[in-house]
Write an enzyme that holds these catalytic residues in place. Structure first.
Site, PDB file in Angstrom:
ATOM      1  N   ALA A  27       0.836  -1.208   0.000  1.00 22.53           N
ATOM      2  CA  ALA A  27       0.000   0.000   0.000  1.00 22.53           C
ATOM      3  C   ALA A  27       0.865   1.251   0.000  1.00 22.53           C
ATOM      4  O   ALA A  27       0.510   2.270   0.569  1.00 22.53           O
ATOM      5  CB  ALA A  27      -0.913  -0.006   1.212  1.00 22.53           C
ATOM      6  N   GLY A  85       2.066   2.682  -2.845  1.00 23.81           N
ATOM      7  CA  GLY A  85       1.934   3.454  -4.086  1.00 23.81           C
ATOM      8  C   GLY A  85       1.425   4.855  -3.764  1.00 23.81           C
ATOM      9  O   GLY A  85       0.848   5.095  -2.714  1.00 23.81           O
ATOM     10  N   ARG A 113      -3.777   9.270  -8.747  1.00 19.93           N
ATOM     11  CA  ARG A 113      -4.982   9.461  -9.559  1.00 19.93           C
ATOM     12  C   ARG A 113      -6.244   9.691  -8.724  1.00 19.93           C
ATOM     13  O   ARG A 113      -7.265  10.099  -9.247  1.00 19.93           O
ATOM     14  CB  ARG A 113      -5.178   8.252 -10.500  1.00 19.93           C
ATOM     15  CG  ARG A 113      -4.307   8.340 -11.730  1.00 19.93           C
ATOM     16  CD  ARG A 113      -4.407   7.089 -12.560  1.00 19.93           C
ATOM     17  NE  ARG A 113      -3.649   5.992 -11.970  1.00 19.93           N
ATOM     18  CZ  ARG A 113      -3.748   4.719 -12.342  1.00 19.93           C
ATOM     19  NH1 ARG A 113      -4.605   4.380 -13.283  1.00 19.93           N
ATOM     20  NH2 ARG A 113      -3.020   3.784 -11.763  1.00 19.93           N
ATOM     21  N   THR A 136       6.890  -2.909  -7.212  1.00 21.43           N
ATOM     22  CA  THR A 136       6.213  -3.876  -6.337  1.00 21.43           C
ATOM     23  C   THR A 136       7.186  -4.878  -5.697  1.00 21.43           C
ATOM     24  O   THR A 136       6.970  -5.299  -4.557  1.00 21.43           O
ATOM     25  CB  THR A 136       5.092  -4.611  -7.108  1.00 21.43           C
ATOM     26  OG1 THR A 136       5.575  -4.989  -8.403  1.00 21.43           O
ATOM     27  CG2 THR A 136       3.874  -3.725  -7.290  1.00 21.43           C
ATOM     28  N   ASP A 168      -5.321  -1.947  -2.586  1.00 25.47           N
ATOM     29  CA  ASP A 168      -6.440  -1.244  -3.223  1.00 25.47           C
ATOM     30  C   ASP A 168      -7.404  -2.197  -3.922  1.00 25.47           C
ATOM     31  O   ASP A 168      -8.077  -1.817  -4.876  1.00 25.47           O
ATOM     32  CB  ASP A 168      -5.898  -0.193  -4.210  1.00 25.47           C
ATOM     33  CG  ASP A 168      -5.065  -0.810  -5.323  1.00 25.47           C
ATOM     34  OD1 ASP A 168      -4.882  -2.046  -5.326  1.00 25.47           O
ATOM     35  OD2 ASP A 168      -4.605  -0.055  -6.197  1.00 25.47           O
ATOM     36  N   LYS A 188     -30.956  10.698  18.936  1.00 24.21           N
ATOM     37  CA  LYS A 188     -29.498  10.606  19.114  1.00 24.21           C
ATOM     38  C   LYS A 188     -29.193  10.248  20.556  1.00 24.21           C
ATOM     39  O   LYS A 188     -29.773  10.858  21.458  1.00 24.21           O
ATOM     40  CB  LYS A 188     -28.855  11.956  18.767  1.00 24.21           C
ATOM     41  CG  LYS A 188     -27.351  11.919  18.806  1.00 24.21           C
ATOM     42  CD  LYS A 188     -26.698  13.119  19.443  1.00 24.21           C
ATOM     43  CE  LYS A 188     -26.960  13.286  20.903  1.00 24.21           C
ATOM     44  NZ  LYS A 188     -26.089  14.242  21.586  1.00 24.21           N
ATOM     45  N   ASN A 201     -45.588   7.987  25.517  1.00 31.22           N
ATOM     46  CA  ASN A 201     -46.020   8.494  24.217  1.00 31.22           C
ATOM     47  C   ASN A 201     -45.518   9.927  24.082  1.00 31.22           C
ATOM     48  O   ASN A 201     -45.845  10.784  24.897  1.00 31.22           O
ATOM     49  CB  ASN A 201     -47.555   8.448  24.142  1.00 31.22           C
ATOM     50  CG  ASN A 201     -48.029   8.706  22.723  1.00 31.22           C
ATOM     51  OD1 ASN A 201     -47.506   9.594  22.055  1.00 31.22           O
ATOM     52  ND2 ASN A 201     -49.000   7.943  22.272  1.00 31.22           N
ATOM     53  N   TYR A 252     -28.844  20.944  24.747  1.00 32.41           N
ATOM     54  CA  TYR A 252     -27.555  21.615  24.591  1.00 32.41           C
ATOM     55  C   TYR A 252     -27.728  23.099  24.866  1.00 32.41           C
ATOM     56  O   TYR A 252     -28.590  23.747  24.265  1.00 32.41           O
ATOM     57  CB  TYR A 252     -27.084  21.383  23.145  1.00 32.41           C
ATOM     58  CG  TYR A 252     -25.706  21.912  22.837  1.00 32.41           C
ATOM     59  CD1 TYR A 252     -24.623  21.607  23.651  1.00 32.41           C
ATOM     60  CD2 TYR A 252     -25.489  22.706  21.718  1.00 32.41           C
ATOM     61  CE1 TYR A 252     -23.361  22.080  23.353  1.00 32.41           C
ATOM     62  CE2 TYR A 252     -24.231  23.176  21.405  1.00 32.41           C
ATOM     63  CZ  TYR A 252     -23.160  22.862  22.227  1.00 32.41           C
ATOM     64  OH  TYR A 252     -21.909  23.338  21.933  1.00 32.41           O
TER      65      TYR A 252
HETATM   66  C1  UD1 Z   1       0.510  -4.550 -11.145  1.00 33.78           C
HETATM   67  C2  UD1 Z   1       1.263  -5.731 -11.786  1.00 33.78           C
HETATM   68  C3  UD1 Z   1       0.553  -6.158 -13.050  1.00 33.78           C
HETATM   69  C4  UD1 Z   1      -0.888  -6.522 -12.742  1.00 33.78           C
HETATM   70  C5  UD1 Z   1      -1.587  -5.359 -12.047  1.00 33.78           C
HETATM   71  C6  UD1 Z   1      -2.931  -5.816 -11.528  1.00 33.78           C
HETATM   72  C7  UD1 Z   1       3.620  -5.428 -11.205  1.00 33.78           C
HETATM   73  C8  UD1 Z   1       4.942  -5.018 -11.683  1.00 33.78           C
HETATM   74  N1  UD1 Z   1       2.628  -5.339 -12.075  1.00 33.78           N
HETATM   75  O1  UD1 Z   1       0.628  -3.449 -12.037  1.00 33.78           O
HETATM   76  O2  UD1 Z   1       1.198  -7.280 -13.616  1.00 33.78           O
HETATM   77  O3  UD1 Z   1      -1.577  -6.866 -13.929  1.00 33.78           O
HETATM   78  O4  UD1 Z   1      -0.834  -4.913 -10.900  1.00 33.78           O
HETATM   79  O5  UD1 Z   1      -3.652  -4.734 -10.996  1.00 33.78           O
HETATM   80  O6  UD1 Z   1       3.486  -5.853 -10.083  1.00 33.78           O
HETATM   81  N2  UD1 Z   1       3.015  -0.511  -4.674  1.00 33.78           N
HETATM   82  C9  UD1 Z   1       3.875  -0.306  -3.614  1.00 33.78           C
HETATM   83  N3  UD1 Z   1       5.124   0.167  -3.875  1.00 33.78           N
HETATM   84  C10 UD1 Z   1       5.561   0.426  -5.138  1.00 33.78           C
HETATM   85  C11 UD1 Z   1       4.673   0.203  -6.213  1.00 33.78           C
HETATM   86  C12 UD1 Z   1       3.416  -0.262  -5.951  1.00 33.78           C
HETATM   87  O7  UD1 Z   1       3.518  -0.542  -2.459  1.00 33.78           O
HETATM   88  O8  UD1 Z   1       6.717   0.842  -5.273  1.00 33.78           O
HETATM   89  C13 UD1 Z   1       1.685  -1.026  -4.395  1.00 33.78           C
HETATM   90  C14 UD1 Z   1       0.571  -0.079  -4.789  1.00 33.78           C
HETATM   91  O9  UD1 Z   1       0.194   0.742  -3.670  1.00 33.78           O
HETATM   92  C15 UD1 Z   1      -0.553  -1.032  -5.177  1.00 33.78           C
HETATM   93  C16 UD1 Z   1       0.185  -2.260  -5.697  1.00 33.78           C
HETATM   94  O10 UD1 Z   1       1.502  -2.194  -5.179  1.00 33.78           O
HETATM   95  O11 UD1 Z   1      -1.322  -1.415  -4.061  1.00 33.78           O
HETATM   96  C17 UD1 Z   1       0.216  -2.362  -7.228  1.00 33.78           C
HETATM   97  O12 UD1 Z   1       0.910  -1.269  -7.777  1.00 33.78           O
HETATM   98  P1  UD1 Z   1       0.486  -0.597  -9.150  1.00 33.78           P
HETATM   99  O13 UD1 Z   1       1.416   0.500  -9.422  1.00 33.78           O
HETATM  100  O14 UD1 Z   1      -0.972  -0.321  -9.149  1.00 33.78           O
HETATM  101  O15 UD1 Z   1       0.797  -1.795 -10.175  1.00 33.78           O
HETATM  102  P2  UD1 Z   1       0.223  -1.929 -11.642  1.00 33.78           P
HETATM  103  O16 UD1 Z   1       0.975  -1.046 -12.546  1.00 33.78           O
HETATM  104  O17 UD1 Z   1      -1.242  -1.792 -11.613  1.00 33.78           O
HETATM  105 MG    MG Z   2      -2.689  -0.987 -10.173  1.00 32.61          MG
END
Ligand code: UD1
Ligand code: MG
Length: 453
Positions: free
Chosen positions: A12, A14, A18, A80, A104, A337, A363, A373
């Site tokens: 988590a 990332g 967006r 990842t 997510d 409340k 009633n 309050y």
């Molecule tokens: C990833 C997969 C892809 C798959 C897709 C499915 C990889 C390289 N690719 O791509 O094959 O089809 O998910 O949804 O794994 N996160 C971190 N640290 C980081 C990067 C990401 O914790 O440095 C976390 C994000 O918060 C998220 C998850 O890893 O929860 C996935 O990262 P995201 O960047 O969404 O990967 P995708 O590009 O969607």
């Molecule tokens: Mg993703």
């Protein structure tokens, strides 16, 4: 099943850019609960030996939300695989199975987690099991490259894939079950030599294969389960899928939903048997409803406990701390409340009852207000058993109305009313004989004069 000798790592970290939000992405709620907590709830049902959530910088809010589950920090986020490596300390000397999930994906079910772990322990003892799916629109997903016999050989990210590879219909859902004996040595071999310049978790498949380890795919039937939420529009889709599940579960458990699509539940709403819910009802968190309760149209209910046989609404609002007793009635445009409404009590029209107790069979007439309050403090109102509160009574708290007492309509009650007494607080009524006739004559004459002029 329980996830014996298993650990879970939830990614988590990332940036969630967006979402365009000050709130970290995984804390956005679906059915009233943060996305990451949905996932942790499912993990909780399986009793993993270890769990860790990998978070980015400035994420005290996430740490607090997931507590007591430990967090590991990945800063900066470099992909990842790099994220899983951040959890190395928490996984030290662990050689069971490691389930890797994305924070997510709030719709992932416990069944799928179990299937993944079962597959990891399958006859061929695969080092890595990847969750695959066949999305209608494969878009940017990683593609699962299989060899003869369907064995998984590699995952190729969309940006790095050849045109032929992009035609592969089976994609990576992102969830993996990995043999903990190999996980970190595989991750150590991942590099960032790819289109995004990131350390891809997906690369561990090809690395495992090169080392003679087998890898496998498990396909999830319903692609909606693995949908990732990256933007607000996807959050809304996840919400609607979750609502559909909650409605189906409520009906399967014995509730009648008159118009299911208009009824909104929270992740934790509990309904008894033979509950009927009318159209356009919203349940916030923390609601439990007993058996044979009717919740009529257009109610908003949160943090409330409703006992057997009660009737709520239409157009009622129950706020946190509302406890509605057996067979009690709460009618239209009534707000409750932090109040205990005891068995058989009735508050049927246009009232506010807050910080109060309403005794059994009391009633409460239309337009009654507990003035709880004073601008500084909240104080309590107590209405005794069988009391009758006349319409438009203002009960200025702190105040008590004794058992069986009556208050006259329109009274402002500021001192305690003894049991079985009548409390009336208003001017005596006067009659001016013939006044109305004279008034009409005078006003009529004035009006005629104006018209002529
Ligand atoms: C990833 C997969 C892809 C798959 C897709 C499915 C990889 C390289 N690719 O791509 O094959 O089809 O998910 O949804 O794994 N996160 C971190 N640290 C980081 C990067 C990401 O914790 O440095 C976390 C994000 O918060 C998220 C998850 O890893 O929860 C996935 O990262 P995201 O960047 O969404 O990967 P995708 O590009 O969607
Ligand atoms: Mg993703």
């Amino acid at each position: 099943m329980t996830a014996q000798n298993s650990a879970a790592i939830v990614l988590a970290a990332g940036l969630g850019t967006r979402m365009k939000s000050a709130l970290p992405k995984v804390l956005h709620p679906v059915a009233g609960r943060a996305m990451v907590l949905h996932l942790l709830d499912r993990l909780g049902e399986l009793k993993f030996d270890r769990k860790v959530v990998v978070i980015g910088r400035d994420t005290k809010a996430v740490t607090d939300a997931v507590s007591p589950i430990p967090t590991a920090i990945q800063d900066p986020p470099l992909g990842t695989a790099h994220a899983v490596l951040a959890a190395r300390d928490q996984m030290s000397e662990f050689d069971g199975d490691v389930l890797i999930l994305f924070g997510d994906t709030p719709l992932l079910t416990r069944q799928t987690m179990e299937i993944m772990l079962d597959a990891r322990r399958g006859a061929e003892n695969p080092a890595v099991v990847v969750l695959g799916f066949r999305p209608n629109d494969p878009a940017q997903y990683g593609r699962l490259v299989t060899g003869s016999g369907g064995a998984l050989e590699a995952i190729v990210e969309f940006k790095d894939a050849s045109p032929e590879q992009r035609d592969i219909p089976v994609c990576n859902a992102g969830i993996m079950a990995v043999d903990g004996k190999h996980l970190f040595e595989l991750l150590d071999a991942v590099d960032d030599d790819n289109a995004k310049g990131e350390f891809y978790l997906t690369d561990i498949v090809a690395i495992a294969r090169a080392r003679g380890l087998s890898c496998a795919v498990t396909e999830v039937a319903d692609e909606r389960e693995v949908m990732g939420v990256n933007a607000r529009a996807e959050l809304a889709i996840a919400e609607s899928i979750m609502q559909e599940r909650l409605r189906d579960a409520a009906m399967a458990a014995g509730a009648t939903l008159i118009d299911p699509a208009t009824i909104y539940f929270s992740f934790d709403t509990v309904l008894g048997r033979d509950v009927t819910v009318g159209p356009s009802v919203v349940f916030g968190p923390g609601v439990s409803v007993g058996d044979n309760v009717a919740i009529r149209a257009f109610c908003h209910i949160e943090g409330a406990e409703i006992s057997n046989g009660a009737i709520i609404g239409p157009f009622a609002r129950l706020r946190p701390g509302a406890r509605i007793g057996i067979d009690a009635h709460i009618g239209n445009f009534v707000e409750i409340k932090e109040a205990l409404i005891e068995t058989g009590a009735k508050i049927n029209h246009l009232s506010y009852v807050g910080d109060a107790r309403v005794g059994p069979d009391a009633n409460v007439g239309a337009g009654t207000i507990t003035c709880n309050y004073d601008g500084f403090f909240k104080t309590h109102t107590d209405i005794g058993a069988g009391a009758f509160i006349g319409s438009n009574t203002a009960l200025v708290a702190p105040v008590r109305v004794g058992d069986g007492a009556i208050t006259g309509a329109g009274s402002v009650i500021t001192t305690d009313v003894p049991a079985d007494a009548l409390a009336v607080e208003r001017n005596d009524q006067r009659h001016l004989d013939g006044w109305a006739t004279k008034f009409r004559a005078r006003k009529g004459a004035e009006k005629n004069k104006k018209k002529k002029g």
